[in-house]
Write a protein that holds these residues in place. Structure first.
Motif, PDB file in Angstrom:
ATOM      1  N   TYR A  48       0.836  -1.198   0.000  1.00 32.18           N
ATOM      2  CA  TYR A  48       0.000   0.000   0.000  1.00 32.18           C
ATOM      3  C   TYR A  48       0.875   1.253   0.000  1.00 32.18           C
ATOM      4  O   TYR A  48       0.604   2.208  -0.732  1.00 32.18           O
ATOM      5  N   LEU A  82      -7.135   5.255  -4.207  1.00 34.08           N
ATOM      6  CA  LEU A  82      -6.854   5.125  -2.772  1.00 34.08           C
ATOM      7  C   LEU A  82      -7.793   6.005  -1.940  1.00 34.08           C
ATOM      8  O   LEU A  82      -7.991   5.746  -0.755  1.00 34.08           O
ATOM      9  N   ARG A  83      -8.344   7.049  -2.560  1.00 33.76           N
ATOM     10  CA  ARG A  83      -9.198   7.985  -1.809  1.00 33.76           C
ATOM     11  C   ARG A  83     -10.474   8.282  -2.604  1.00 33.76           C
ATOM     12  O   ARG A  83     -10.440   8.380  -3.830  1.00 33.76           O
ATOM     13  N   GLU A  85     -11.498  11.246   1.290  1.00 34.83           N
ATOM     14  CA  GLU A  85     -11.250  10.364   2.445  1.00 34.83           C
ATOM     15  C   GLU A  85     -10.617   9.068   1.950  1.00 34.83           C
ATOM     16  O   GLU A  85     -10.714   8.743   0.772  1.00 34.83           O
ATOM     17  N   LEU A  86     -10.015   8.315   2.896  1.00 29.91           N
ATOM     18  CA  LEU A  86      -9.524   6.986   2.523  1.00 29.91           C
ATOM     19  C   LEU A  86     -10.673   6.183   1.930  1.00 29.91           C
ATOM     20  O   LEU A  86     -11.814   6.276   2.404  1.00 29.91           O
ATOM     21  N   ALA A 134     -11.741  -0.794  -0.409  1.00 32.10           N
ATOM     22  CA  ALA A 134     -10.510  -0.460   0.305  1.00 32.10           C
ATOM     23  C   ALA A 134      -9.612  -1.697   0.449  1.00 32.10           C
ATOM     24  O   ALA A 134     -10.121  -2.807   0.596  1.00 32.10           O
ATOM     25  N   PRO A 135      -8.293  -1.535   0.424  1.00 28.51           N
ATOM     26  CA  PRO A 135      -7.647  -0.225   0.336  1.00 28.51           C
ATOM     27  C   PRO A 135      -7.439   0.302  -1.077  1.00 28.51           C
ATOM     28  O   PRO A 135      -7.164   1.476  -1.251  1.00 28.51           O
ATOM     29  N   ARG A 174       1.129   4.470  -2.448  1.00 22.04           N
ATOM     30  CA  ARG A 174       0.947   5.840  -1.928  1.00 22.04           C
ATOM     31  C   ARG A 174       2.063   6.765  -2.381  1.00 22.04           C
ATOM     32  O   ARG A 174       1.871   7.971  -2.482  1.00 22.04           O
TER      33      ARG A 174
END
Ligand code: MTE
Length: 380
Positions: free
Chosen positions: A96, A197-198, A202-203, A210-211, A100
């Motif tokens: 992850y 990812l968002r 928000e996540l 998710a994720p 990111r």
């Protein structure tokens, strides 16, 4: 690629790779979110109520859910995204955090199930289609942020000979042991095709994959694979359930293609819908009626509405912003007098295409997009 960017990409040679989902837990009731604001279909499908939406973006707690099994709870610390296949130079297993730290992009896009509005095949055309009987709410609009899929494919050394990419989910209880959908390389390499990812800043929520999930803007929602665990990159076309027997237009008006039983449903269709219950009951009076129009081929340029069965039309007012993959809100004033009425809307996109008056039947009820008559009973 810079040496910094290489650092986070773990090249694993030709080892056989398995997506990391060993500790994945399942939602006991099918989903994690509160089902109360939705129309529930079966164990794991939640339909949004368009009449409850007030803003451009659909809040997560009102965003529809379409699952082939139940929602997963995937721990971020053991998450792996595996990239493999015969059309890449370097198989990858990305964490992850790897994802990111890769370049990120934000896309505003509606996401719609290919079967949205399926119920109207029987309600309006008297031809029942199989599958979840969605009304108009298997659609929502969100801000999606993540890594363009092409970044990951390039990091894996995608070869010029690549033809197809298959996205595979971790939901092993879904058909084929993980919901999956092939994409042609051109759509996979579109900079707007994301590994999200968002969502809405928000996540990404569990129910929405998710994720990490895919977003394939403008294409049927099944392309946007949730709980993404594996990506296959192939030198040959890939045929699996979701482009051979599901998400395929089967009917007299559609020619089968490749190994599919009909015409594969890729792009979504141009639609408009009023933000009212279907059918609706209102008190007599002057109303500002509003709705949503959207299509896969660019912004909406016009929405017409009719209160007399389509004999005469007026233009609705379009609200800004109007975006490539975003839906457009529209509104118009209507003097509602007692009795039974039907409002019809019709959207036009930037290529000049307009919603058809009627559409051919397909057995599984995909891409329903005829101008929708909206029955309204006015009382008082
Ligand atoms: N991804 C996985 N892994 N499993 C699924 O069942 N359903 C697909 C797609 N991605 C699905 C999936 C379908 S059919 C649709 S319409 C969208 O997810 C719905 O996305 P949402 O639930 O976030 O609204």
């Amino acid at each position: 690629m810079s040496s910094d960017r290489r650092k986070f990409l773990k090249t694993l040679g030709s080892a056989s790779l398995i997506g990391g989902c060993a500790n994945t837990e399942r939602a006991p009731d099918g989903y994690f979110k509160d089902p109360e604001p939705f129309i529930q279909h079966g164990r794991a499908n939640l339909e949004s109520k368009l009449e409850d939406q007030e803003s451009l973006l659909t809040p997560v707690d009102q965003f529809f859910v379409r699952n082939n099994d139940v929602s997963l709870d995937v721990p971020v610390d053991t998450y792996r995204l595996v990239v493999e296949g015969d059309a890449i130079e370097r198989p990858l297993s990305l964490t992850y955090n790897d994802l990111r730290s890769m370049p990120s992009r934000t896309v505003f896009s509606y996401l719609e199930c290919g079967g949205n509005q399926r119920a109207y095949f029987s309600k309006l055309l008297n031809q029942a289609a199989t599958g979840t009987q969605w009304g108009r709410g298997a659609v929502g609009m969100a801000e999606w942020t993540g890594v363009p899929l092409l970044e990951v494919l390039q990091a894996a050394g995608i070869q010029e000979s690549a033809v197809a990419i298959q996205l595979i989910g971790m939901d092993q209880g879904a058909p084929e042991g993980g919901f999956r959908r092939p994409l042609p390389v051109e759509k996979a390499m579109d900079p707007d095709t994301l590994l999200v990812l968002r969502m809405n800043g928000e996540l990404l929520p569990k129910d929405h994959g998710a994720p990490v999930r895919a977003l394939v803007p403008g294409w049927v929602g099944s392309s946007s694979v949730k709980w993404l665990g594996r990506i296959e990159v192939s030198n040959a076309e890939i045929w699996s359930r979701n482009n051979t027997s599901s998400y395929v237009l089967i009917g007299d008006d559609y020619l089968p293609e490749g190994q599919a039983l009909g015409q594969v449903a890729n792009k979504q269709s141009l639609k408009s819908a009023l933000a009212l219950p279907w059918p609706a009951t209102l008190q007599a009076g002057l109303y500002r009626i509003y709705g949503y129009a959207y299509g896969p081929d660019g912004p909406i340029v016009r929405v017409r509405w009719s209160a007399d069965g389509g004999s005469t039309w007026e233009d609705a007012q379009l609200l800004e912003p109007r975006m490539c993959y975003g839906w457009t809100r529209f509104e118009f004033s209507w003097e509602a007098k007692p009795g039974r009425h039907t409002l019809i809307t019709s959207a036009v996109d930037s290529l000049g295409a307009e919603q058809p008056e009627t559409i051919p039947y397909n057995q599984k009820g995909y891409l329903f997009n005829m101008r929708l008559p909206h029955p309204i009973q006015i009382v008082g």
